[in-house]
Design an enzyme around this catalytic site. Structure first.
Site, mmCIF file in Angstrom:
data_model
loop_
_atom_site.group_PDB
_atom_site.id
_atom_site.type_symbol
_atom_site.label_atom_id
_atom_site.label_comp_id
_atom_site.label_asym_id
_atom_site.label_seq_id
_atom_site.Cartn_x
_atom_site.Cartn_y
_atom_site.Cartn_z
ATOM 1 N N ASP A 1 6.107 -119.530 -4.981
ATOM 2 C CA ASP A 1 5.114 -118.738 -5.163
ATOM 3 C C ASP A 1 4.880 -117.690 -4.281
ATOM 4 O O ASP A 1 5.548 -117.782 -2.909
ATOM 5 C CB ASP A 1 3.771 -119.674 -5.184
ATOM 6 C CG ASP A 1 2.699 -118.779 -5.328
ATOM 7 O OD1 ASP A 1 2.476 -117.951 -6.176
ATOM 8 O OD2 ASP A 1 1.490 -119.223 -4.922
ATOM 9 N N GLU B 1 1.944 -114.931 -3.742
ATOM 10 C CA GLU B 1 0.685 -114.869 -3.064
ATOM 11 C C GLU B 1 0.347 -116.162 -2.522
ATOM 12 O O GLU B 1 0.016 -117.154 -3.003
ATOM 13 C CB GLU B 1 -0.369 -114.316 -3.941
ATOM 14 C CG GLU B 1 -0.190 -112.832 -4.274
ATOM 15 C CD GLU B 1 -1.223 -112.378 -5.093
ATOM 16 O OE1 GLU B 1 -2.234 -111.800 -4.976
ATOM 17 O OE2 GLU B 1 -0.889 -112.514 -6.596
ATOM 18 N N SER C 1 5.762 -115.882 -9.801
ATOM 19 C CA SER C 1 4.640 -115.333 -9.431
ATOM 20 C C SER C 1 3.700 -114.865 -10.668
ATOM 21 O O SER C 1 4.454 -114.518 -11.657
ATOM 22 C CB SER C 1 4.991 -114.123 -8.708
ATOM 23 O OG SER C 1 3.391 -113.582 -8.469
ATOM 24 N N ASP C 2 2.375 -115.254 -10.556
ATOM 25 C CA ASP C 2 1.581 -114.781 -11.546
ATOM 26 C C ASP C 2 0.897 -113.198 -11.362
ATOM 27 O O ASP C 2 -0.065 -112.948 -12.123
ATOM 28 C CB ASP C 2 0.470 -115.641 -11.942
ATOM 29 C CG ASP C 2 0.759 -116.862 -12.957
ATOM 30 O OD1 ASP C 2 1.684 -116.694 -13.709
ATOM 31 O OD2 ASP C 2 0.003 -117.956 -12.655
HETATM 32 MG MG LIG Z 1 -0.394 -118.618 -4.790
#
Ligand SMILES: [Mg+2]
Length: 198
Positions: free
Chosen positions: A8, A10, A91-92
């Site tokens: 991931d 962030e 990542s989103d």
């Molecule tokens: Mg995150």
């Protein structure tokens, strides 16, 4: 068979971008997260509308993100993992916002969503790389030894689907929802957890 690390972005390698944008623009509503608006696509719609209403273009967001830096030790962590793993950032976030930080991380393989803008430079449409959870990122790697690291609810499916999954500095809420997963408090915990020496 090879090793794949799905990491991931962030909250693991770089700071959360939206609180920074909210502070810099003075738009506190941009601090909304999936805790307040549980549907991520709906949250993105709200952000796009707020940005348009306040005359904030994609280039303005990029200028703000440019001022952020990866977390201390993140670049070395990425480099160390890449010695033993094919590393994929899962990542989103949205490609156009992530790029400044992605360059600073040494441009590893990246899987994230992207924004479409109008001629004036305003974000008009999100395009999602996956519709289901982050566990979809692991589908191409069946038969591989997989490592996943993430900090929040949207990471849990990926962490559980991987051969080894680590919650990275989770909030108390995330921790409570995933007591089955080991917690890493720093990058060394992850490296040692997968048997890598530093
Ligand atoms: Mg995150």
């Amino acid at each position: 068979m090879y090793n794949v690390a799905c990491i991931d972005l962030e909250g693991v390698l770089v700071p959360e971008m939206w609180p920074h944008i909210a502070a810099a623009t003075g738009l506190s509503e941009l601090n909304l997260t999936t805790r307040e608006v549980s549907d991520y696509a709906r949250l993105v719609e709200v952000r796009i509308r707020l940005l348009r209403e306040h005359g904030i273009r994609l280039t303005d967001l990029q200028t703000l993100v440019e001022t952020l830096e990866p977390m201390a030790g993140a670049c070395a962590f990425v480099e160390r993992l890449q010695q033993s793993y094919r590393l994929v950032l899962v990542s989103d976030a949205f490609l156009e916002m992530v790029l400044p930080l992605w360059h600073k991380l040494g441009e590893p393989e990246l899987q994230c969503h992207h924004f479409e803008c109008d001629a004036a430079g305003y974000i008009v449409q999100p395009h999602y790389v996956r519709r289901g959870g982050k566990q979809e990122a692991l589908l191409p790697f069946q038969g591989c030894r997989t490592l996943a690291v993430g900090d929040a609810f949207n990471d849990l499916s990926m962490l559980r689907a991987a051969s080894q999954g680590f919650l990275f500095r989770p909030s108390a809420e995330t921790r409570a929802a995933a007591t089955d997963l080991p917690v890493a408090y720093d990058y060394l915990d992850v490296l040692q957890g997968v048997g890598l020496t530093v």
